[in-house]
Scaffold this active site. Sequence first.
Site, PDB file in Angstrom:
ATOM      1  N   HIS A 105       3.993  -1.902   3.016  1.00 37.73           N
ATOM      2  CA  HIS A 105       3.600  -0.770   3.055  1.00 37.73           C
ATOM      3  C   HIS A 105       4.817  -0.433   1.831  1.00 37.73           C
ATOM      4  O   HIS A 105       5.658  -0.854   2.213  1.00 37.73           O
ATOM      5  CB  HIS A 105       3.737  -0.085   3.788  1.00 37.73           C
ATOM      6  CG  HIS A 105       2.217   0.733   5.280  1.00 37.73           C
ATOM      7  ND1 HIS A 105       2.180  -1.023   5.219  1.00 37.73           N
ATOM      8  CD2 HIS A 105       0.535   0.453   4.354  1.00 37.73           C
ATOM      9  CE1 HIS A 105       0.350  -0.957   5.443  1.00 37.73           C
ATOM     10  NE2 HIS A 105       0.147  -0.343   4.947  1.00 37.73           N
ATOM     11  N   ASP A 133       0.996  -1.269  -0.273  1.00 32.14           N
ATOM     12  CA  ASP A 133       0.233  -0.057   0.288  1.00 32.14           C
ATOM     13  C   ASP A 133       0.903   0.868   0.023  1.00 32.14           C
ATOM     14  O   ASP A 133       2.184   1.172   0.279  1.00 32.14           O
ATOM     15  CB  ASP A 133      -0.929   0.255   1.218  1.00 32.14           C
ATOM     16  CG  ASP A 133      -2.292  -1.168   1.263  1.00 32.14           C
ATOM     17  OD1 ASP A 133      -2.518  -1.501   0.643  1.00 32.14           O
ATOM     18  OD2 ASP A 133      -2.479  -0.525   1.597  1.00 32.14           O
TER      19      ASP A 133
END
Length: 196
Positions: free
Chosen positions: A156, A11
Amino acid sequence: MAGDRVALTFDDGPDPRTTPRVLTVLDERGLRATFFVLGAAVARSGSLAAEVVAAGHELGVHGFRHEHHLLRGPGWVLEDLRRAVGVVGEATGQAPRWFRPPYGQLAAGSLRAARALGLEVVLWSVWGKEFADPELERIRRRLASGLRPGAVVLLHDSDLAAPAGTGARTVALLPGLAEDLAVRGLRAERLDRVAA
Protein backbone atom coordinates in the site's frame (compact mmCIF):
# COMPACT_ATOMS: atom_id res chain seq x y z
CA MET A 1 5.06 -15.53 -19.58
CA ALA A 2 6.58 -14.14 -16.39
CA GLY A 3 10.19 -15.35 -16.85
CA ASP A 4 12.15 -13.52 -14.18
CA ARG A 5 9.47 -10.90 -13.49
CA VAL A 6 7.31 -10.23 -10.44
CA ALA A 7 4.36 -7.85 -10.58
CA LEU A 8 4.79 -5.20 -7.90
CA THR A 9 1.47 -3.56 -7.04
CA PHE A 10 0.32 -0.82 -4.68
CA ASP A 11 -3.20 -0.06 -3.46
CA ASP A 12 -5.09 2.98 -2.18
CA GLY A 13 -3.24 6.01 -3.63
CA PRO A 14 -2.25 8.31 -5.03
CA ASP A 15 -1.38 10.03 -1.78
CA PRO A 16 0.69 13.25 -1.91
CA ARG A 17 2.22 12.37 1.48
CA THR A 18 3.66 8.98 0.53
CA THR A 19 3.29 8.14 -3.18
CA PRO A 20 6.11 10.53 -4.24
CA ARG A 21 8.41 8.81 -1.71
CA VAL A 22 7.44 5.41 -3.14
CA LEU A 23 8.17 6.71 -6.64
CA THR A 24 11.61 7.93 -5.56
CA VAL A 25 12.61 4.53 -4.15
CA LEU A 26 11.23 2.71 -7.19
CA ASP A 27 13.26 4.98 -9.46
CA GLU A 28 16.44 4.60 -7.38
CA ARG A 29 16.12 0.81 -7.43
CA GLY A 30 14.99 0.45 -11.06
CA LEU A 31 11.66 -1.08 -10.06
CA ARG A 32 8.41 -0.71 -12.02
CA ALA A 33 4.93 -1.21 -10.61
CA THR A 34 1.20 -1.05 -11.08
CA PHE A 35 -0.72 1.30 -8.79
CA PHE A 36 -4.35 0.38 -8.06
CA VAL A 37 -5.70 3.84 -7.38
CA LEU A 38 -8.85 5.19 -5.81
CA GLY A 39 -10.76 7.47 -8.16
CA ALA A 40 -11.53 9.93 -5.36
CA ALA A 41 -7.78 10.25 -4.66
CA VAL A 42 -7.04 10.75 -8.36
CA ALA A 43 -9.76 13.43 -8.48
CA ARG A 44 -7.87 15.29 -5.73
CA SER A 45 -4.34 14.55 -7.04
CA GLY A 46 -4.62 14.14 -10.80
CA SER A 47 -1.16 15.54 -11.43
CA LEU A 48 0.32 12.93 -9.09
CA ALA A 49 -1.51 10.16 -10.96
CA ALA A 50 -0.05 11.53 -14.20
CA GLU A 51 3.40 11.63 -12.57
CA VAL A 52 3.11 7.91 -11.70
CA VAL A 53 2.44 7.09 -15.35
CA ALA A 54 5.15 9.48 -16.61
CA ALA A 55 7.65 7.65 -14.35
CA GLY A 56 7.00 4.42 -16.28
CA HIS A 57 4.43 2.80 -14.03
CA GLU A 58 0.82 1.92 -14.82
CA LEU A 59 -2.48 2.58 -13.10
CA GLY A 60 -5.27 0.15 -12.39
CA VAL A 61 -8.48 1.00 -10.55
CA HIS A 62 -9.37 0.09 -6.98
CA GLY A 63 -12.78 1.75 -7.15
CA PHE A 64 -13.76 5.37 -6.86
CA ARG A 65 -14.31 4.90 -3.14
CA HIS A 66 -12.77 2.21 -0.94
CA GLU A 67 -16.04 0.44 -0.13
CA HIS A 68 -16.95 -3.21 0.45
CA HIS A 69 -18.53 -4.44 -2.80
CA LEU A 70 -20.21 -7.27 -0.91
CA LEU A 71 -22.35 -4.64 0.83
CA ARG A 72 -23.30 -2.76 -2.35
CA GLY A 73 -25.68 -3.51 -5.18
CA PRO A 74 -24.51 -4.14 -8.77
CA GLY A 75 -25.64 -0.69 -9.96
CA TRP A 76 -23.65 1.06 -7.26
CA VAL A 77 -20.54 -1.00 -8.06
CA LEU A 78 -20.83 -0.30 -11.78
CA GLU A 79 -21.18 3.45 -11.22
CA ASP A 80 -18.28 3.47 -8.74
CA LEU A 81 -15.98 1.73 -11.21
CA ARG A 82 -17.19 3.85 -14.13
CA ARG A 83 -16.31 7.00 -12.17
CA ALA A 84 -12.88 5.60 -11.29
CA VAL A 85 -12.12 4.64 -14.89
CA GLY A 86 -13.23 8.08 -16.07
CA VAL A 87 -11.13 10.07 -13.64
CA VAL A 88 -8.03 7.93 -14.28
CA GLY A 89 -8.43 8.37 -18.04
CA GLU A 90 -8.91 12.10 -17.65
CA ALA A 91 -5.83 12.49 -15.42
CA THR A 92 -3.47 10.31 -17.47
CA GLY A 93 -4.89 10.08 -20.99
CA GLN A 94 -4.83 6.28 -20.63
CA ALA A 95 -7.68 3.89 -19.99
CA PRO A 96 -6.89 1.51 -17.14
CA ARG A 97 -6.76 -2.21 -17.90
CA TRP A 98 -6.83 -3.68 -14.39
CA PHE A 99 -9.24 -3.73 -11.46
CA ARG A 100 -8.60 -4.89 -7.91
CA PRO A 101 -11.67 -4.80 -5.66
CA PRO A 102 -11.38 -3.09 -2.29
CA TYR A 103 -10.47 -5.59 0.41
CA GLY A 104 -10.03 -8.20 -2.34
CA GLN A 105 -13.75 -8.94 -2.06
CA LEU A 106 -15.19 -10.05 -5.37
CA ALA A 107 -18.96 -9.83 -5.51
CA ALA A 108 -20.94 -10.88 -8.58
CA GLY A 109 -21.57 -7.18 -9.18
CA SER A 110 -17.81 -6.54 -9.17
CA LEU A 111 -17.24 -9.14 -11.86
CA ARG A 112 -20.12 -7.87 -14.02
CA ALA A 113 -19.01 -4.26 -13.69
CA ALA A 114 -15.41 -5.11 -14.54
CA ARG A 115 -16.52 -7.05 -17.60
CA ALA A 116 -18.84 -4.24 -18.72
CA LEU A 117 -15.98 -1.73 -18.48
CA GLY A 118 -13.39 -3.98 -20.11
CA LEU A 119 -11.33 -4.37 -16.93
CA GLU A 120 -9.35 -7.47 -15.98
CA VAL A 121 -9.66 -8.48 -12.32
CA VAL A 122 -6.39 -8.94 -10.41
CA LEU A 123 -5.88 -10.05 -6.83
CA TRP A 124 -2.43 -10.99 -5.44
CA SER A 125 -0.29 -13.98 -4.54
CA VAL A 126 1.89 -12.44 -1.82
CA TRP A 127 0.76 -9.77 0.60
CA GLY A 128 2.91 -7.65 2.88
CA LYS A 129 0.10 -6.89 5.36
CA GLU A 130 2.18 -3.86 6.26
CA PHE A 131 -1.00 -2.04 7.28
CA ALA A 132 -1.40 -4.41 10.26
CA ASP A 133 2.19 -5.28 11.21
CA PRO A 134 4.72 -2.67 12.40
CA GLU A 135 7.66 -5.13 12.32
CA LEU A 136 9.58 -4.45 9.09
CA GLU A 137 11.72 -7.60 9.17
CA ARG A 138 8.69 -9.82 9.68
CA ILE A 139 6.92 -8.12 6.76
CA ARG A 140 10.04 -8.51 4.63
CA ARG A 141 10.23 -12.24 5.41
CA ARG A 142 6.53 -12.62 4.60
CA LEU A 143 7.07 -10.99 1.22
CA ALA A 144 10.29 -12.89 0.47
CA SER A 145 8.61 -16.25 1.09
CA GLY A 146 6.31 -15.67 -1.89
CA LEU A 147 8.75 -14.18 -4.39
CA ARG A 148 8.84 -16.30 -7.53
CA PRO A 149 8.35 -15.66 -11.25
CA GLY A 150 4.84 -14.43 -11.93
CA ALA A 151 4.08 -13.50 -8.32
CA VAL A 152 1.79 -10.53 -7.73
CA VAL A 153 3.01 -8.56 -4.71
CA LEU A 154 0.54 -6.37 -2.81
CA LEU A 155 1.66 -3.35 -0.80
CA HIS A 156 0.00 0.00 0.00
CA ASP A 157 1.42 3.37 -1.03
CA SER A 158 -1.04 5.31 1.10
CA ASP A 159 -2.79 5.73 4.42
CA LEU A 160 -5.98 6.94 2.72
CA ALA A 161 -7.80 3.63 3.36
CA ALA A 162 -5.34 2.05 5.80
CA PRO A 163 -4.04 2.84 9.30
CA ALA A 164 -1.64 5.74 9.73
CA GLY A 165 1.94 4.74 8.99
CA THR A 166 1.13 2.16 6.32
CA GLY A 167 2.57 4.20 3.44
CA ALA A 168 5.70 5.04 5.43
CA ARG A 169 6.25 1.35 6.23
CA THR A 170 5.97 0.55 2.53
CA VAL A 171 8.62 3.15 1.73
CA ALA A 172 10.89 1.63 4.38
CA LEU A 173 10.30 -1.91 3.04
CA LEU A 174 11.09 -1.24 -0.60
CA PRO A 175 14.93 -1.25 -0.44
CA GLY A 176 14.90 -4.63 1.31
CA LEU A 177 12.36 -5.99 -1.14
CA ALA A 178 14.60 -4.84 -4.00
CA GLU A 179 17.51 -6.74 -2.44
CA ASP A 180 15.41 -9.88 -1.96
CA LEU A 181 14.32 -9.74 -5.61
CA ALA A 182 17.92 -9.32 -6.78
CA VAL A 183 19.12 -12.29 -4.70
CA ARG A 184 16.50 -14.46 -6.41
CA GLY A 185 17.30 -13.15 -9.89
CA LEU A 186 13.89 -11.47 -10.14
CA ARG A 187 12.85 -8.00 -11.18
CA ALA A 188 9.79 -5.97 -10.25
CA GLU A 189 7.66 -4.94 -13.20
CA ARG A 190 4.30 -3.55 -14.15
CA LEU A 191 1.50 -6.08 -14.28
CA ASP A 192 1.10 -5.71 -18.04
CA ARG A 193 4.71 -6.83 -18.51
CA VAL A 194 4.32 -9.84 -16.22
CA ALA A 195 0.99 -10.97 -17.64
CA ALA A 196 2.16 -10.66 -21.27
